[in-house]
Scaffold this active site. Structure first.
Site, short mmCIF file in Angstrom:
data_model
loop_
_atom_site.label_atom_id
_atom_site.label_comp_id
_atom_site.label_asym_id
_atom_site.label_seq_id
_atom_site.Cartn_x
_atom_site.Cartn_y
_atom_site.Cartn_z
N GLU A 1 -1.71 6.63 90.04
CA GLU A 1 -0.25 6.63 90.22
C GLU A 1 0.36 5.45 89.48
O GLU A 1 -0.30 4.43 89.29
CB GLU A 1 0.07 6.47 91.72
CG GLU A 1 0.42 7.76 92.42
CD GLU A 1 1.86 8.23 92.17
OE1 GLU A 1 2.41 7.96 91.08
OE2 GLU A 1 2.42 8.86 93.07
N ASP A 2 1.62 5.57 89.10
CA ASP A 2 2.31 4.42 88.50
C ASP A 2 2.63 3.39 89.59
O ASP A 2 2.33 2.22 89.46
CB ASP A 2 3.57 4.86 87.74
CG ASP A 2 4.49 5.79 88.55
OD1 ASP A 2 4.18 6.12 89.72
OD2 ASP A 2 5.53 6.20 88.01
N ASP B 1 5.33 3.36 96.59
CA ASP B 1 6.56 2.78 97.13
C ASP B 1 6.59 3.05 98.64
O ASP B 1 6.00 2.31 99.42
CB ASP B 1 7.72 3.43 96.37
CG ASP B 1 9.07 2.80 96.63
OD1 ASP B 1 9.10 1.60 96.91
OD2 ASP B 1 10.09 3.51 96.55
N PHE C 1 13.63 -1.96 92.02
CA PHE C 1 13.42 -0.84 91.12
C PHE C 1 13.04 -1.36 89.74
O PHE C 1 13.68 -2.27 89.22
CB PHE C 1 14.68 0.01 91.04
CG PHE C 1 14.44 1.33 90.38
CD1 PHE C 1 13.82 2.36 91.08
CD2 PHE C 1 14.80 1.54 89.07
CE1 PHE C 1 13.56 3.58 90.47
CE2 PHE C 1 14.55 2.77 88.44
CZ PHE C 1 13.94 3.78 89.15
N ARG D 1 10.38 5.31 79.90
CA ARG D 1 8.94 5.31 80.14
C ARG D 1 8.18 4.67 78.97
O ARG D 1 7.04 4.24 79.11
CB ARG D 1 8.42 6.75 80.32
CG ARG D 1 9.00 7.47 81.52
CD ARG D 1 8.26 8.79 81.71
NE ARG D 1 9.00 9.72 82.54
CZ ARG D 1 8.95 9.76 83.87
NH1 ARG D 1 8.20 8.89 84.51
NH2 ARG D 1 9.64 10.64 84.54
P1 IMP Z 1 6.67 7.00 97.10
O1 IMP Z 1 6.47 8.41 97.54
O2 IMP Z 1 7.92 6.42 97.70
O3 IMP Z 1 5.47 6.11 97.31
O4 IMP Z 1 7.05 7.05 95.59
C1 IMP Z 1 6.17 7.13 94.57
C2 IMP Z 1 6.93 7.58 93.33
O5 IMP Z 1 8.27 7.08 93.31
C3 IMP Z 1 6.29 7.03 92.09
O6 IMP Z 1 5.32 7.89 91.57
C4 IMP Z 1 7.47 6.89 91.15
O7 IMP Z 1 7.66 8.09 90.43
C5 IMP Z 1 8.67 6.67 92.03
N1 IMP Z 1 9.08 5.25 92.07
C6 IMP Z 1 8.98 4.39 93.11
N2 IMP Z 1 9.44 3.17 92.79
C7 IMP Z 1 9.84 3.24 91.50
C8 IMP Z 1 10.40 2.28 90.59
O8 IMP Z 1 10.62 1.10 90.87
N3 IMP Z 1 10.69 2.75 89.34
C9 IMP Z 1 10.45 4.04 88.94
N4 IMP Z 1 9.92 4.95 89.77
C10 IMP Z 1 9.61 4.57 91.03
MG MG Z 2 5.83 9.23 89.84
#
Ligand code: IMP
Ligand code: MG
Length: 190
Positions: free
Chosen positions: A102-103, A106, A155, A168
């Site tokens: 994963e990138d 969050d 962010f 990206r």
């Molecule tokens: P989660 O489900 O909230 O853990 O979100 C994971 C996904 O949210 C990641 O794969 C990203 O695509 C997106 N995401 C969360 N934080 C950021 C950020 O700071 N910048 C860009 N994308 C984010």
């Molecule tokens: Mg993502």
């Protein structure tokens, strides 16, 4: 509209060299820990593409790669909490050692959903590796197994991470500038 990525970033959070060094370490660690296993990397589209491409070139053991595409947000910057699979894994991962790439983690909701989905395919093992971890914004109590960098709940864009699908391609991680927010909200402009 023309933009240069140097104008899109307000502050560099992690520079190119730091990312490269950390990925080298992670590749070595994964190569050691998965030696003799049947390793399959599953990249989460689209944010993990840049990280996955660099990471696998630091891995010295046999492995396969595949992708899964999920959506959790729509066009907002915070998760809706609703995760949907747009493209599932194509190869059979039963009895294989799956490492999801994963990138960023969050809220943890995407990983929670992915975990359930992939476990149903009966892999021999399932672990998670992310470039960035934002533990302060967790809504589900989960911990990634491999973390590149822990960052605050801000962010960020670049190195695969997007703002409205742009930026990206920036080769480092930074916070978006006002220009980035403006450009990414101007429909059809770039
Ligand atoms: P989660 O489900 O909230 O853990 O979100 C994971 C996904 O949210 C990641 O794969 C990203 O695509 C997106 N995401 C969360 N934080 C950021 C950020 O700071 N910048 C860009 N994308 C984010
Ligand atoms: Mg993502």
């Amino acid at each position: 509209m023309f933009y240069d990525f140097r104008d899109a970033v307000a502050e560099v959070i992690i520079d190119k060299e730091a990312i490269e060094r950390r990925i080298q370490e992670m590749g070595e660690q994964i190569s050691k820990e998965y030696a003799g296993k049947d390793l399959v990397f599953v990249g989460v589209l689209r944010g993990a593409v840049v990280f996955l491409a660099d990471l696998i070139r630091k891995v010295s053991i046999p492995c396969e790669i595949d992708f899964i595409d999920v959506t959790s947000y729509g066009k907002d910057t915070k998760t809706s909490g609703i995760v949907r699979i747009l493209k599932d894994i194509s190869i059979n991962v039963e009895n294989r050692d799956v490492l999801v790439i994963e990138d960023v983690i969050d809220t943890g909701l995407t990983w929670h959903y992915l975990r359930e989905n992939i476990l149903a395919k009966k892999p021999a093992s399932l672990k998670m590796c992310c470039l960035l971890d934002k533990p302060a914004s967790r809504r589900i109590d989960i911990k990634p197994d491999y973390v590149g960098f822990v960052i605050p709940d801000n962010f960020v864009i670049g190195y695969g991470l997007d703002c409205q699908d742009y930026f990206r391609n920036i080769p480092f991680v930074g916070t978006p500038s006002d220009i980035a927010w403006d450009l990414s909200t101007e429909e059809d402009s770039i």
